[in-house]
Design a protein around this motif. Structure first.
Motif, PDB file in Angstrom:
ATOM      1  N   THR A  46       0.789  -1.186  -0.086  1.00 24.71           N
ATOM      2  CA  THR A  46       0.020  -0.305  -0.002  1.00 24.71           C
ATOM      3  C   THR A  46       0.946   1.179  -0.164  1.00 24.71           C
ATOM      4  O   THR A  46       1.601   1.262   1.042  1.00 24.71           O
ATOM      5  CB  THR A  46      -0.978  -0.043   1.224  1.00 24.71           C
ATOM      6  N   THR A  83      -6.592  -0.416  -6.917  1.00 25.61           N
ATOM      7  CA  THR A  83      -5.561  -1.331  -6.737  1.00 25.61           C
ATOM      8  C   THR A  83      -5.162  -1.917  -8.223  1.00 25.61           C
ATOM      9  O   THR A  83      -6.121  -1.994  -9.095  1.00 25.61           O
ATOM     10  CB  THR A  83      -6.468  -2.525  -5.997  1.00 25.61           C
ATOM     11  N   THR A 102      -1.885  -1.104  -3.793  1.00 23.16           N
ATOM     12  CA  THR A 102      -3.036  -0.442  -3.443  1.00 23.16           C
ATOM     13  C   THR A 102      -2.773   1.108  -3.086  1.00 23.16           C
ATOM     14  O   THR A 102      -1.542   1.216  -2.435  1.00 23.16           O
ATOM     15  CB  THR A 102      -3.555  -0.879  -2.229  1.00 23.16           C
ATOM     16  N   THR A 103      -3.146   1.998  -3.778  1.00 23.15           N
ATOM     17  CA  THR A 103      -2.652   3.366  -3.658  1.00 23.15           C
ATOM     18  C   THR A 103      -3.802   4.282  -3.110  1.00 23.15           C
ATOM     19  O   THR A 103      -4.994   3.906  -3.387  1.00 23.15           O
ATOM     20  CB  THR A 103      -2.259   3.597  -5.334  1.00 23.15           C
TER      21      THR A 103
END
Length: 267
Positions: A46, A83, A102-103
């Motif tokens: 992430t 994602t 995941t951003t």
């Protein structure tokens, strides 16, 4: 007929029989199984994406790549939350997929403005201080400077970006244009006669800069020509149409000799 079989490592032979019982021997088939390479991403897990900068994610262990956002290169630029995965075909033709990345979006600073402490057009013996707006930020000027304010003494266009504690950059400020006018050439003093003379005469000192708007002698005179009757050192500066003042000329020394007293006649 066709038949699908699962083979392990080894060498395999195949024969074909036709309707008359004739046998065709095929070349040996060598089977070697291989494990697909694991495709990885950098960064992984992430990660935050700066609002104005985007984030480049790169993949490794593959020769052909396809990202879940449609990109097909080894890397992709992400500028949104979501994602993302990548599928990669390795040298053996095996296809694998990466773990998801995941951003989330990180806020960038507001576009800064530049203020000046004086006029943006000035003479070469002066300067202006440009200051960026924004508090508790880092700064990146178009000159490479990283302070909140810079002193400028060269013509040019100047911008600044600000950077917050998350490492996110603002858009560049609107450009501020600085114009620096050169100083007039340093004048020379040209006397129209000897610089040593008797006190019953004088000499004119003339500035060499013909095109000046005004002149500034160390006596306070503002004309191009100065009439001198006293001993001393004399200098001049010239002033152009922009109001820029030259450096002082080299001093010219004048020596005035006193006339002897009139002799008395006695009877």
């Amino acid at each position: 007929t066709q038949q699908k079989v699962t083979l392990s490592n080894g060498t395999y032979y195949a024969r074909a029989f036709d309707s008359r019982g004739n046998v065709t021997q095929f070349s040996p088939i060598l089977v070697r199984t291989t494990s697909p390479q694991t495709v990885t991403t950098n960064p992984s897990g992430t990660v935050g994406v700066c609002q104005n900068d985007g984030l480049t994610i790169s993949a490794s262990n593959g020769v052909v790549f396809r990202w879940s956002n449609g990109a097909t290169g080894q890397s992709t630029l992400i500028n949104s939350a979501g994602t993302f995965t990548v599928s990669a075909l390795d040298n053996s033709g095996c296809l694998t997929q990466s773990a998801p990345v995941t951003t989330f979006i990180k806020a960038s600073p507001a576009q800064p403005t530049i203020s000046a402490n004086s006029a943006l057009e000035f003479c070469a013996d002066s300067q202006v201080t440009l200051t960026s707006s924004g508090q508790n930020l880092s700064y990146r000027w178009s000159t490479g400077a990283t302070s909140a304010a810079i002193s400028v003494n060269q013509s040019g266009s100047y911008t600044v970006q600000t950077i917050n504690s998350e490492g996110c950059s603002s858009f560049a400020s609107n450009a501020v244009v600085v114009k620096v006018n050169p100083l007039p050439a340093t004048p020379n003093i040209v006397p129209n006669g000897p610089t040593t003379f008797c006190s019953d005469t004088s000499v004119d000192l003339i500035s060499s800069n013909i095109g000046a708007v005004s002149y500034k002698w160390n006596t306070g005179t503002t004309t191009r020509t100065l009439n001198v009757r006293q001993s001393g050192n004399y200098t001049v500066q010239t002033i152009d149409s922009k109001g820029c003042v030259s450096l002082s000329s080299s001093p010219l020394t004048i020596k005035v000799n006193q006339i002897p007293a009139t002799p008395a006649v006695s009877w």
